[in-house]
Design an enzyme around this catalytic site. Structure first.
Site, short mmCIF file in Angstrom:
data_model
loop_
_atom_site.label_atom_id
_atom_site.label_comp_id
_atom_site.label_asym_id
_atom_site.label_seq_id
_atom_site.Cartn_x
_atom_site.Cartn_y
_atom_site.Cartn_z
CD GLN A 257 36.99 30.20 44.43
OE1 GLN A 257 37.13 29.38 45.33
NE2 GLN A 257 37.16 31.50 44.61
N1 LIG Z 1 47.01 37.69 30.73
C1 LIG Z 1 45.79 37.99 31.14
N2 LIG Z 1 45.44 37.83 32.43
C2 LIG Z 1 44.18 38.15 32.79
C3 LIG Z 1 43.23 38.67 31.88
N3 LIG Z 1 42.06 38.88 32.54
C4 LIG Z 1 42.29 38.55 33.81
N4 LIG Z 1 43.56 38.11 33.97
C5 LIG Z 1 44.17 37.62 35.20
O1 LIG Z 1 43.51 36.41 35.57
C6 LIG Z 1 43.42 36.30 36.98
C7 LIG Z 1 41.98 36.08 37.40
O2 LIG Z 1 41.21 37.25 37.12
P1 LIG Z 1 39.83 37.54 37.86
O3 LIG Z 1 39.27 38.77 37.25
O4 LIG Z 1 39.99 37.51 39.33
O5 LIG Z 1 38.98 36.25 37.43
P2 LIG Z 1 37.50 35.87 37.87
O6 LIG Z 1 36.87 35.28 36.66
O7 LIG Z 1 36.82 37.04 38.47
O8 LIG Z 1 37.74 34.72 38.95
P3 LIG Z 1 36.76 34.26 40.17
O9 LIG Z 1 36.37 35.48 40.93
O10 LIG Z 1 37.59 33.31 40.97
O11 LIG Z 1 35.59 33.56 39.54
C8 LIG Z 1 44.03 37.60 37.55
O12 LIG Z 1 45.37 37.33 37.89
C9 LIG Z 1 43.96 38.57 36.38
O13 LIG Z 1 44.98 39.54 36.41
C10 LIG Z 1 43.63 38.83 30.51
O14 LIG Z 1 42.88 39.26 29.61
N5 LIG Z 1 44.92 38.48 30.20
#
Ligand SMILES: Nc1nc2c(ncn2[C@@H]2O[C@H](COP(=O)(O)OP(=O)(O)OP(=O)(O)O)[C@@H](O)[C@H]2O)c(=O)[nH]1
Ligand SMILES: [Mg+2]
Length: 192
Positions: free
Chosen positions: A81
């Site tokens: 973020q």
């Molecule tokens: N369709 C799909 N959704 C995904 C994939 N990887 C993650 N998501 C979804 O994307 C959303 C964000 O995933 P996170 O792992 O929380 O992302 P992050 O990069 O850690 O986000 P921050 O902690 O806010 O920086 C969640 O709803 C996951 O289920 C993917 O390969 N495919």
């Protein structure tokens, strides 16, 4: 590393510790990717009637550990973020490798990714250490997501000439591509 630790590490009896930083914009899938590797490296537990806790946006950062091949990974899972990206630079000094996660389905924000990536790469601490980077072109399961070649063009990755890098299409929800990316990074870290 003492003699015996070095000897046992060579034999694969003791795992060598490596620190990596996982970066990328919010919602790209960083925490979901780490959760996959933690699950894969833990001893299978008895089937639980409750489902695992849902993955929520990371606040600040989260410190995680898992084993992969003969390496013991310590991972700084940073929030992507905007208000937390200022924190990233405090972890460059102690990192052995970078994992950069792209939401390959989020074409609108590729310009923001490009700006953030090049700002990270031009930071003094990372200019001095030529640590390897693996990019995950994540969310490949979503229709219309960019291919790795399209991500390379959108982000200008061909311009990275001073360090080893690789890009792998992945889906953190079904695990595709994740091992291929981490295997490449582990290979790079073992050589160092
Ligand atoms: N369709 C799909 N959704 C995904 C994939 N990887 C993650 N998501 C979804 O994307 C959303 C964000 O995933 P996170 O792992 O929380 O992302 P992050 O990069 O850690 O986000 P921050 O902690 O806010 O920086 C969640 O709803 C996951 O289920 C993917 O390969 N495919
Ligand atoms: Mg997260």
């Amino acid at each position: 590393m003492g003699f015996w630790t070095a000897f046992l590490t060579t034999l694969g009896i003791v795992r060598r510790r490596v620190s990596i930083l996982i970066l990328g914009l919010d919602n790209s899938g960083k925490t979901t990717i780490i959760a996959h590797f933690i699950r894969a490296s833990s001893v299978p537990a008895a089937p639980s009637p409750t489902s695992p806790p849902p993955i929520v946006p990371t606040v600040g950062f989260s410190l995680e550990k898992f084993d992969y091949e003969n390496l013991n990974f310590t991972v700084f899972d940073m929030s992507g973020q905007g208000r937390y990206r200022e924190l990233w630079k405090h972890y460059y000094d102690d990192t052995d490798g970078l994992v950069w996660v792209l939401d390959a389905g989020d074409k609108e924000r590729m310009a923001v990714v490009r700006e953030e990536l090049w700002s990270v790469l031009s930071h003094k601490a990372l200019q001095q250490k030529k640590i390897p980077i693996v990019f995950f072109a994540n969310k490949m399961d979503l229709e219309g997501s960019l291919t790795p070649q399209e991500c390379i063009a959108a982000l200008g990755l061909e311009e990275i000439r001073d360090r080893n890098w690789n890009i792998v299409a992945s889906s953190a929800v079904n695990g595709e591509g994740l091992n291929r990316g981490l295997e490449w990074l582990a290979g790079q870290l073992k050589e160092r």
